[in-house]
Each structure stands twice: as structure tokens, then as C-alpha cells.
Design a protein around this motif. Structure first.
Motif, PDB file in Angstrom:
ATOM      1  N   CYS A 150      -1.077  -8.895  -8.253  1.00  0.00           N
ATOM      2  CA  CYS A 150      -2.509  -8.815  -7.965  1.00  0.00           C
ATOM      3  C   CYS A 150      -3.208 -10.161  -8.192  1.00  0.00           C
ATOM      4  CB  CYS A 150      -3.153  -7.710  -8.800  1.00  0.00           C
ATOM      5  SG  CYS A 150      -2.624  -6.068  -8.252  1.00  0.00           S
ATOM      6  N   LEU A 151      -2.550 -11.051  -8.949  1.00  0.00           N
ATOM      7  CA  LEU A 151      -3.117 -12.385  -9.107  1.00  0.00           C
ATOM      8  C   LEU A 151      -2.787 -13.262  -7.900  1.00  0.00           C
ATOM      9  CD1 LEU A 151      -2.416 -13.052 -12.901  1.00  0.00           C
ATOM     10  CD2 LEU A 151      -4.644 -12.700 -11.814  1.00  0.00           C
ATOM     11  N   SER A 152      -1.715 -12.908  -7.178  1.00  0.00           N
ATOM     12  CA  SER A 152      -1.285 -13.789  -6.078  1.00  0.00           C
ATOM     13  C   SER A 152      -1.593 -13.220  -4.696  1.00  0.00           C
ATOM     14  CB  SER A 152       0.210 -14.082  -6.205  1.00  0.00           C
ATOM     15  OG  SER A 152       0.945 -12.880  -6.131  1.00  0.00           O
ATOM     16  N   ILE A 153      -1.876 -11.923  -4.601  1.00  0.00           N
ATOM     17  CA  ILE A 153      -2.172 -11.312  -3.294  1.00  0.00           C
ATOM     18  C   ILE A 153      -3.654 -10.964  -3.252  1.00  0.00           C
ATOM     19  CG2 ILE A 153      -1.613  -9.399  -1.734  1.00  0.00           C
ATOM     20  CD1 ILE A 153       0.953  -8.981  -3.387  1.00  0.00           C
ATOM     21  N   ALA A 154      -4.297 -11.209  -2.098  1.00  0.00           N
ATOM     22  CA  ALA A 154      -5.706 -10.829  -1.961  1.00  0.00           C
ATOM     23  C   ALA A 154      -5.807  -9.308  -1.992  1.00  0.00           C
ATOM     24  CB  ALA A 154      -6.254 -11.365  -0.644  1.00  0.00           C
ATOM     25  N   ARG A 155      -6.602  -8.787  -2.907  1.00  0.00           N
ATOM     26  CA  ARG A 155      -6.835  -7.351  -2.996  1.00  0.00           C
ATOM     27  C   ARG A 155      -8.313  -7.108  -2.717  1.00  0.00           C
ATOM     28  NH1 ARG A 155      -1.574  -5.645  -3.143  1.00  0.00           N
ATOM     29  NH2 ARG A 155      -0.582  -5.752  -5.188  1.00  0.00           N
ATOM     30  N   PRO A 156      -8.648  -6.597  -1.526  1.00  0.00           N
ATOM     31  CA  PRO A 156     -10.071  -6.458  -1.181  1.00  0.00           C
ATOM     32  C   PRO A 156     -10.742  -5.254  -1.842  1.00  0.00           C
ATOM     33  CG  PRO A 156      -8.702  -5.785   0.654  1.00  0.00           C
ATOM     34  CD  PRO A 156      -7.762  -6.217  -0.433  1.00  0.00           C
ATOM     35  N   TRP A 157     -10.199  -4.759  -2.961  1.00  0.00           N
ATOM     36  CA  TRP A 157     -10.856  -3.690  -3.699  1.00  0.00           C
ATOM     37  C   TRP A 157     -11.051  -4.141  -5.139  1.00  0.00           C
ATOM     38  CZ3 TRP A 157      -5.676  -3.048  -2.029  1.00  0.00           C
ATOM     39  CH2 TRP A 157      -4.715  -3.007  -3.039  1.00  0.00           C
ATOM     40  N   ALA A 158     -11.940  -3.428  -5.864  1.00  0.00           N
ATOM     41  CA  ALA A 158     -12.330  -3.866  -7.200  1.00  0.00           C
ATOM     42  C   ALA A 158     -11.332  -3.446  -8.273  1.00  0.00           C
ATOM     43  CB  ALA A 158     -13.723  -3.318  -7.532  1.00  0.00           C
ATOM     44  N   GLN A 159     -11.042  -2.160  -8.321  1.00  0.00           N
ATOM     45  CA  GLN A 159     -10.137  -1.645  -9.347  1.00  0.00           C
ATOM     46  C   GLN A 159      -9.168  -0.638  -8.732  1.00  0.00           C
ATOM     47  OE1 GLN A 159     -13.454  -0.288 -12.018  1.00  0.00           O
ATOM     48  NE2 GLN A 159     -12.047  -1.020 -13.604  1.00  0.00           N
ATOM     49  N   GLY A 160      -8.018  -0.465  -9.373  1.00  0.00           N
ATOM     50  CA  GLY A 160      -7.046   0.505  -8.872  1.00  0.00           C
ATOM     51  C   GLY A 160      -6.261   1.143  -9.995  1.00  0.00           C
TER      52      GLY A 160
ATOM     53  N   HIS B 225       5.116  -9.882   3.551  1.00  0.00           N
ATOM     54  CA  HIS B 225       4.318 -10.601   4.548  1.00  0.00           C
ATOM     55  C   HIS B 225       4.203  -9.774   5.837  1.00  0.00           C
ATOM     56  CE1 HIS B 225       2.589 -13.975   6.687  1.00  0.00           C
ATOM     57  NE2 HIS B 225       3.437 -13.731   7.663  1.00  0.00           N
ATOM     58  N   ALA B 226       5.340  -9.230   6.270  1.00  0.00           N
ATOM     59  CA  ALA B 226       5.353  -8.439   7.506  1.00  0.00           C
ATOM     60  C   ALA B 226       4.536  -7.166   7.349  1.00  0.00           C
ATOM     61  CB  ALA B 226       6.793  -8.106   7.885  1.00  0.00           C
TER      62      ALA B 226
ATOM     63  N   GLY C  72       0.671  -2.643  -1.009  1.00  0.00           N
ATOM     64  CA  GLY C  72      -0.785  -2.560  -1.026  1.00  0.00           C
ATOM     65  C   GLY C  72      -1.401  -2.932   0.315  1.00  0.00           C
ATOM     66  N   ALA C  73      -0.566  -3.187   1.330  1.00  0.00           N
ATOM     67  CA  ALA C  73      -1.085  -3.636   2.630  1.00  0.00           C
ATOM     68  C   ALA C  73      -1.952  -2.567   3.305  1.00  0.00           C
ATOM     69  CB  ALA C  73       0.085  -4.022   3.539  1.00  0.00           C
TER      70      ALA C  73
END
Ligand SMILES: [Zn+2]
Ligand SMILES: [Zn+2]
Length: 240
Positions: free
Chosen positions: A65-75, A175-176, A210-211
Motif C-alpha cells: 500500500c506504500l508502493s501502489i496507488a490506492r484511490p481509497w482512504a481506508q480498508g 501490472h497486467a 486491489g486493481a
């Protein structure tokens, strides 16, 4: 005697995982509970995966989660996707055990409690209509409905749609998976007003890369959501 009480006499509540009798409906016996990898303790605030540490109230994030963009606030996630948890998720997905949606709603609520606000709107990650047609139901919508009822929050089963067919995520690298899901999810054209300014809680059965959740969260944010959070029944750990 009420009908429910009478049925309980004839059919004593049974464990979801084995033949043992349990004291409450839709629960697991002690042994099955212990053998199911429910998540507890310190978790990543973005995806819910368990992390090492004693301070369970600390806000921490996993490497992904530090390296991938997560467009949500919490999970959050209720269980790790392995063993008995994996078995139950697959039973729900393949329609063998639709009755699991009800107890799973309680497990989701337990995990998602810190994410639920007064104006939270709960919505499932959608299936493409053709997949829905073949499978007849969306397991994530069953989970979202069950959670919405227990959390006493609005639930909108068709808030999001999947206008574009996407091939299975199976066998793709991270990535895919993200590329495959890009722009694959939209807010339903008639649901835009419901999203504006709301806290949206997205529900899915499993989170791997998480994609899919990212595509769903992007769609909500693009439609004017105030904030998006996610909760899944089971989180795939990297080394599984
Ligand atoms: Zn059991
Ligand atoms: Zn994480």
C-alpha cells in the motif's frame, strides 16, 4: 412458541463448517472458528492485512500500500484468503453455500466498524452483466446487502456498473491486473446524485492486487464521493 423457536428445536443451529451444534444461528463452532484465519490485531490501514506490532491503534501501512496507488482512504478484511476462509469464499462464489452471506455480513461488520460513518453508503463491486447472467447472482452484492442490513446503513446494489467486458484477472501479474481493470467500472448513470458528497464503503469477496477495488474507487471519486473505503471478506497475503 414462535416459528423461529420451533424450527430451532427441530433443527438445532449447526456450525457452518462442520456438524457440531452451536449456540447461535449462522456461527462457527469453537474448533472451526479457531481453524479459520480471521484477522485480528494490528492491520494495514489501507488493505487490512495483518502487520507485526503491539499498538493495535497505530495507523500503519503495508509495503504494497506504500508502493501502489490506492484511490481509497481506508480498508479492512475479515479473514486471510487461505484454509477454511478460502473454502467458504469459494462456496459462496460458486453458489454452493449462499447461506454464508448472512454470517459473512457479521464478520464484515466486525472488520469494517472503524470505517462506517453516519452517512456511509454501502455498495458492492459489480460484475459485468454477462457474468452476472451466467452466475445469476453477484456474491459481492449478497455480502454488501448483508453488511448494510447489520450496519443499518443504505445499501445500493447497482451503484456501480461494469460497462466493459474484462477477461479474468487470474494468471496476470500485478501490472497486467491494473491495466486490465483501468476504466472498467463506472457509477450507474442514474446513481450519480447518490454518490455526491457521500462516504462510500465498497464491498468485495476477495482482494488480491486491489486493481478491481481501485477501479471501483476511482469511479466513485470521479462521481464526486467525499471518501471511499473498502472492506473484503478475504485478503490474499503475498506469500500465499
Ligand atoms: Zn465447526
Ligand atoms: Zn496494505
Amino acid at each position: 412458541m414462535g416459528l423461529q423457536a420451533m424450527l430451532r428445536l427441530i433443527y438445532p443451529p449447526q456450525c457452518l463448517g462442520c456438524d457440531a451444534r452451536v449456540t447461535s444461528d449462522f456461527g462457527l463452532c469453537g474448533t472451526c472458528w479457531r481453524d479459520t484465519p480471521f484477522i485480528a490485531g494490528l492491520v494495514c490501514d489501507t488493505c487490512g492485512i495483518p502487520l507485526q506490532g503491539d499498538d493495535i491503534d497505530a495507523v500503519v501501512h503495508c509495503d504494497d500500500c506504500l508502493s501502489i496507488a490506492r484511490p481509497w482512504a481506508q480498508g479492512r478484511a475479515a479473514m486471510l484468503y487461505k484454509g477454511n476462509a478460502r473454502k467458504m469464499v469459494l462456496q459462496l462464489k460458486h453458489g454452493d453455500r449462499l447461506d454464508l452471506a448472512k454470517p459473512a455480513g457479521a464478520w464484515l461488520l466486525r472488520a469494517a466498524k472503524p470505517l462506517i460513518r453516519s452517512n456511509t453508503l454501502i455498495a458492492p463491486v459489480p460484475l459485468h452483466w454477462f457474468r452476472l447472467f451466467r452466475r445469476r447472482y453477484n456474491q459481492s452484492a449478497l455480502l454488501a446487502a448483508s453488511l448494510g442490513k447489520l450496519a443499518q446503513r443504505d445499501h445500493c446494489p447497482d451503484l456501480l456498473i461494469r460497462p466493459r467486458w474484462t477477461a479474468s484477472q487470474g494468471g496476470r501479474d500485478r501490472h497486467a491486473r491494473f491495466e486490465n481493470m483501468q476504466d472498467a467500472i463506472r457509477v450507474h448513470p442514474r446513481r450519480g446524485a447518490q454518490v455526491k458528497g457521500r462516504n462510500i464503503l465498497l464491498v468485495d469477496d476477495v482482494m488480491t492486487s486491489g486493481a478491481t477495488l481501485a477501479a471501483a474507487a476511482d469511479a466513485c471519486m470521479a462521481a464526486g464521493a467525499a471518501e471511499v473505503s473498502v472492506v473484503v471478506l478475504a485478503r490474499v497475503a503475498k506469500d500465499d
